[in-house]
Each structure stands twice: as C-alpha cells, then as structure tokens.
Design a protein around this motif. Sequence first.
Motif, mmCIF file in Angstrom:
data_model
loop_
_atom_site.group_PDB
_atom_site.id
_atom_site.type_symbol
_atom_site.label_atom_id
_atom_site.label_comp_id
_atom_site.label_asym_id
_atom_site.label_seq_id
_atom_site.Cartn_x
_atom_site.Cartn_y
_atom_site.Cartn_z
ATOM 1 N N PHE A 1 0.850 -1.188 0.000
ATOM 2 C CA PHE A 1 0.000 0.000 0.000
ATOM 3 C C PHE A 1 0.889 1.243 0.000
ATOM 4 N N VAL A 2 0.518 2.210 -0.819
ATOM 5 C CA VAL A 2 1.403 3.329 -1.097
ATOM 6 C C VAL A 2 0.673 4.655 -0.884
ATOM 7 N N PHE A 3 1.393 5.607 -0.289
ATOM 8 C CA PHE A 3 0.847 6.937 -0.011
ATOM 9 C C PHE A 3 1.871 7.990 -0.411
ATOM 10 N N GLY A 4 1.384 9.148 -0.850
ATOM 11 C CA GLY A 4 2.327 10.215 -1.151
ATOM 12 C C GLY A 4 1.971 11.064 -2.347
ATOM 13 N N ASP A 5 2.979 11.317 -3.203
ATOM 14 C CA ASP A 5 2.842 12.290 -4.297
ATOM 15 C C ASP A 5 3.102 11.630 -5.646
ATOM 16 N N SER A 6 3.527 12.416 -6.631
ATOM 17 C CA SER A 6 3.671 11.909 -8.000
ATOM 18 C C SER A 6 4.749 10.852 -8.144
ATOM 19 N N THR A 7 5.680 10.764 -7.198
ATOM 20 C CA THR A 7 6.711 9.735 -7.274
ATOM 21 C C THR A 7 6.126 8.336 -7.134
ATOM 22 N N VAL A 8 4.912 8.249 -6.579
ATOM 23 C CA VAL A 8 4.288 6.941 -6.346
ATOM 24 C C VAL A 8 2.811 6.913 -6.723
ATOM 25 N N ASP A 9 2.349 7.918 -7.473
ATOM 26 C CA ASP A 9 0.952 7.957 -7.925
ATOM 27 C C ASP A 9 0.847 7.289 -9.295
ATOM 28 N N PRO A 10 0.152 6.146 -9.385
ATOM 29 C CA PRO A 10 0.001 5.463 -10.666
ATOM 30 C C PRO A 10 -1.200 5.936 -11.477
ATOM 31 N N GLY A 11 -1.911 6.965 -10.956
ATOM 32 C CA GLY A 11 -3.026 7.490 -11.732
ATOM 33 C C GLY A 11 -4.257 7.877 -10.946
ATOM 34 N N LEU A 69 2.779 17.073 2.690
ATOM 35 C CA LEU A 69 2.466 16.980 4.118
ATOM 36 C C LEU A 69 1.764 18.229 4.630
ATOM 37 N N ASP A 70 2.010 19.344 3.976
ATOM 38 C CA ASP A 70 1.305 20.590 4.256
ATOM 39 C C ASP A 70 -0.014 20.567 3.477
ATOM 40 N N PRO A 71 -1.164 20.669 4.146
ATOM 41 C CA PRO A 71 -2.447 20.641 3.421
ATOM 42 C C PRO A 71 -2.541 21.689 2.312
ATOM 43 N N LEU A 72 -1.861 22.810 2.492
ATOM 44 C CA LEU A 72 -1.889 23.858 1.472
ATOM 45 C C LEU A 72 -1.265 23.382 0.165
ATOM 46 N N THR A 73 -0.288 22.508 0.252
ATOM 47 C CA THR A 73 0.385 22.012 -0.948
ATOM 48 C C THR A 73 -0.598 21.307 -1.870
ATOM 49 N N ALA A 74 -1.420 20.437 -1.309
ATOM 50 C CA ALA A 74 -2.426 19.732 -2.110
ATOM 51 C C ALA A 74 -3.486 20.694 -2.631
ATOM 52 N N GLN A 75 -3.837 21.697 -1.839
ATOM 53 C CA GLN A 75 -4.851 22.660 -2.258
ATOM 54 C C GLN A 75 -4.376 23.465 -3.462
ATOM 55 N N ILE A 76 -3.094 23.746 -3.535
ATOM 56 C CA ILE A 76 -2.549 24.521 -4.648
ATOM 57 C C ILE A 76 -2.840 23.842 -5.974
ATOM 58 N N TYR A 124 4.046 -1.084 3.542
ATOM 59 C CA TYR A 124 3.541 0.266 3.289
ATOM 60 C C TYR A 124 4.690 1.184 2.884
ATOM 61 N N VAL A 125 4.414 2.042 1.932
ATOM 62 C CA VAL A 125 5.410 2.991 1.442
ATOM 63 C C VAL A 125 4.824 4.398 1.510
ATOM 64 N N VAL A 126 5.598 5.320 2.054
ATOM 65 C CA VAL A 126 5.206 6.727 2.104
ATOM 66 C C VAL A 126 6.308 7.544 1.429
ATOM 67 N N SER A 127 5.960 8.237 0.344
ATOM 68 C CA SER A 127 6.919 9.047 -0.401
ATOM 69 C C SER A 127 6.303 10.411 -0.652
ATOM 70 N N VAL A 128 6.727 11.391 0.121
ATOM 71 C CA VAL A 128 6.082 12.697 0.062
ATOM 72 C C VAL A 128 7.014 13.753 0.648
ATOM 73 N N GLY A 129 6.846 15.003 0.206
ATOM 74 C CA GLY A 129 7.596 16.107 0.793
ATOM 75 C C GLY A 129 8.211 17.063 -0.207
ATOM 76 N N THR A 130 8.542 16.576 -1.396
ATOM 77 C CA THR A 130 9.193 17.438 -2.386
ATOM 78 C C THR A 130 8.323 18.631 -2.770
ATOM 79 N N ASN A 131 7.031 18.387 -2.989
ATOM 80 C CA ASN A 131 6.132 19.478 -3.388
ATOM 81 C C ASN A 131 6.003 20.545 -2.312
ATOM 82 N N ASP A 132 6.130 20.119 -1.053
ATOM 83 C CA ASP A 132 6.014 21.080 0.043
ATOM 84 C C ASP A 132 7.091 22.159 -0.061
#
Length: 358
Positions: free
Chosen positions: A38-48, A123-130, A168-176
């Motif tokens: 199971f994977v969570f995070g951003d475009s580095t691990v988003d398959p669509g 990780l910052d909610p504002l990042t996703a809102q952007i 479980y894999v969590v890959s997130v933070g670059t966009n922040d």
Amino acid sequence: MAANTCCHFLVACLSILWATTEAQISKGSKRSSVPAIFVFGDSTVDPGNNDFIETPFRSNFPPYGRDFPGRISTGRFTNGRLVTDYVASHWGIKENVPPYLNSSLGMEELMTGVSFASAGSGLDPLTAQISGVITMTEQLEYFEEYIARLEVAIGVERAHNLIKKAAYVVSVGTNDFVVNYFGLPTRRLTYTLAAYQDFLLRNLHQFIQGLADKGVEKMGLVGLPPMGCLPLVITLQSPRLLRGSGCVESISAVAREYNQMLQDKFTLSPNGRPRIVYADIYTPLHDIIQRREFGFDVVSRGCCGSGLLEASFLCNEGSDVCADASKFVFWDSIHPTDRVYYFLFKSLIPVVEIFLQP
C-alpha cells in the motif's frame, strides 16, 4: 578514439544489462511472504489517482506512458513504471501497483495492494490545495474506506491479518518545498525554514500514527531527492546567467537536512510500531546526475519539450519529445525517467530486503 569506443561499448553493455534485468524483474524474481503493498504520497508513487479527480495536474495522456507496457498513459508521471511497481513485481506481489480510485479494480486486485498517492500532494495541506489534489489526510481516509470494503469482502479477521502483514510505502515532501515553500510566498511569511520543516515532520508523525492505529506494522519512508537538481528548480531558482551550470546547492542542502531529520525522528527505534525503514533516494540520484553513472547523457533537462518547465498538461501530445528517453535522467522538468526509477529501485534492494522481512 579507442577511449571513446570503449566508453560507448560500456554504455551499450550497461543498457543491455538494464533491459535484461528489467525483463527478469517484471516476471517476479522473488516470492515474498508480504501479501500486499500500500502506497501513499505524491507523483513519485501515484500510478493514476489524479485521473479520477477534478484537477489539471494529470498525466493520463501522451507522451506520458510512452514506454509503459502497451504504451498506455496510465497517469504515472514518467514514460514507464515507478519504483513501487518494480518493488511489487520483483517480490512477486503483483506486476504493477494500481490507483485505488480506479473503480474497475476487482477485489482480487485490491487485496494485493493499491496506491492512494496523489501527484502534487504534500504533508502541508496547502500544498495539495494549490494543485487541487488529494491531501494526505484524505489518502488516510481512503485507506479507512478500503479496510471497510475488505472486511465486508473477506471478513474482519482476514482483513486485519492482511493489513498487519502488508508493506507500506510513504513518499512525500518534495512538493512542500519546491511548489509551496520556495515557489509561493504564503508559508515563508509565516514560517522560517526550520519551523516549516518541523511543521511538516509533525504532520508526518500524525499521518504515521493514523496508519499505526489501523494496524500497520512495517513501513518504508522515502526521503527527498536532491531537489536543487530538478530541471524546474534550476530554471526558476538559478540566476539567468547561471542556468545550465548545475544543481542549486542551497535547495539540495535543504533536502539533505530534512532527510537527516526524518531519520533521526522516525527510524531510531527498531522495535517501535510501525517498524520504519528509511529509503535513501538522494544519494543514488545525486550520483547518477553528478557522476554521470550508468550512461545518462542528459542530466539537467527533461525529455519532454524544452525539459526546463514542462510537466503535467504542459508536457502533452503537441510537445517535442526526445527519441531515446533512456539517455535522460528526467522525463519532464520534475520527474525521473523509468530507467532512473529502475536504478533507484536497484539501489534500494538491500533496504527492501529488510523491509519485507516477516
């Protein structure tokens, strides 16, 4: 002349080795006791997942997916597969990790794992809102929804056992940092860099605790890449006369500092729950870029368009695209090529071996 011939021969051999080993990996060269990933995070691990929400930040169109099996534009932000796809197939879990929001997935597919990640998230909610994408909190809510569906399908006891044994894999933070903190003034008006890093780590702690509350026992936590080497960052953060002169060291230094904080905060207790393994992608990607390892000829711009600004909808069917993406480190101005993801996967095998232990 002899030196050039030898160099070209070596690069050709490395390319053949890569293609041959990739073919072996796609067949699943190991069989893991881990039933699902199971994977969570951003475009580095988003398959669509972003294909199924209202956001312009998508990649389900050519030239994305040009080298994916069947030449399908799946929504992965690269020309082929992601690191998590290689991990899942190599350890015999499944060939590729699909997006949870794809409603066509059957229970058999769901039971071996999905990705909840959303390109543009942070990780910052504002990042996703952007970018109008799925926040980390919403990803956790989707996971809760998934567990409820699983319990109905196979029973509470079997469902809880699967959740416990899964990886479980969590890959997130670059966009922040790249999109939010250094890209827009809002957070810089409120937080110093150190305070913002602490803010992100607190949010990550809450997210990990949320997973732990659901029975998660083992997790891979992926660090940040050398952010100053992303073509987009070089374009936007370097003085005009210095563009093309290399990575922006001050931005990459932030990634190194943050990665050390990640390790200090989350991986010091091997007996803690969940058991967390740190996955370093900074070092191998930095070596590929700076040392020109593995025969990559183009390291400071992407394969799509000018390679300096294009990503997502700016990299599209009308864009000029390089003939051979295997020579490029980056597919667009942000995301690595599938070949780089493969080498990152190879560098992480020792970590994943530990990670997937029962």
